[in-house]
Scaffold this active site. Structure first.
Site: not given
Ligand code: DGL
Length: 264
Positions: A9-10, A72, A149, A184, A186
């Site tokens: 993931d990012s 992600c 966050e 997403c 989050h």
């Molecule tokens: N992990 C990213 C997503 O699911 C969200 C956070 C980011 O923008 O890096 O799209």
């Protein structure tokens, strides 16, 4: 032998997907990679996201994983094909499983998808849902990632923002979706808040559970006498911050975190 699964993931958000994977396949060993130095991906271009995602995927491959889950949504939406071409192991992204879950729940055959700016611009969810015969409304909700966050998952500011975003989708009296897909990593954390904001007849779904089901389908249940597997995390920025935020996403303590540099 317990399977060794890589999750990329990012940053921290993909831990919501890991949580589901651990529930479905507790015996597996997990290697989680959070590219926290380059977070957020959601406002970046295809080229940049693909470059970071490929470096991260190769790093995990070099650690001996047998399957990679791209947790992600943005990386899946923008770069799944590039990631698949860059490694020799099977790769599963979150967009298809999420679309399948939404399609299975929609009676009206209309879904709304909320996601980052980059995911929405790619229209990856629209393509996946339209292939399954659904009409799609997409809406970028870029403020949700920083609010989550910040820990503001139950906060009046987040609730106000959610009302503004959701009114755009559900308040115009036009063709109403009956499913809201959280596109997403989050957004599952603000699901209870969204449940209050979104009309009650709308079903809210996310990709995490259906992705875990797909992984189990691919690997099969390989139970190793019921022993829980190991979790090792890698982050490209502060391990302290990863632990602090990550534990909120995963819902349990994280002990094993290593700082890595994928640019060298
Ligand atoms: N992990 C990213 C997503 O699911 C969200 C956070 C980011 O923008 O890096 O799209």
């Amino acid at each position: 032998m317990a399977p060794r699964i890589g999750v990329f993931d990012s940053g921290f958000g993909g831990l919501t997907v890991l949580r589901e994977l651990k529930t479905s396949m507790p015996e597996a060993d997990y290697l989680y990679f959070g590219d926290t130095a380059h977070l957020p991906y959601g406002a970046k271009s295809v080229r940049t996201v693909a470059k970071y995602a490929i470096a991260s995927a190769r790093f995990l491959e070099s650690r001996g994983i047998e399957l990679l889950v791209v947790a992600c949504n943005t990386a899946t939406a923008l770069a799944l094909d590039e990631i698949k071409s860059a490694v020799r192991i099977p790769v599963i992204g979150v967009v298809e499983p999420g679309a399948e879950r939404a399609a299975s729940k929609s009676k009206a055959r209309r879904a709304a998808v909320i996601a980052t700016e980059a995911t929405v611009s790619s229209h990856a969810y629209s393509r996946a849902l339209e292939k399954l015969g659904l009409e799609v409304t997409e809406k970028a909700c870029p403020l949700f990632v920083p609010l989550v966050e910040e820990g503001w998952v139950e906060h009046p500011v987040t609730e106000n923002v959610a009302h503004i975003y959701m009114d755009d989708i559900f308040g115009n009296g036009a063709t109403h979706p009956d499913v809201l897909l959280l596109g997403c990593t989050h957004y599952p954390l603000i699901r209870p808040l969204l449940r209050r904001v979104v009309p009650q007849h709308i079903e809210i779904v996310d990709s995490a559970e259906s992705t875990a089901t797909k992984v189990v389908g691919q690997l099969g249940s390989q139970s190793d006498a019921g022993l829980p597997g190991q979790l090792r995390c890698y982050a490209t920025d502060s391990t302290d911050k990863f632990r602090r935020l990550g534990e909120k996403f995963l819902g349990c303590p994280i002990n094993n975190i290593e700082l890595v540099d994928i640019e060298s």
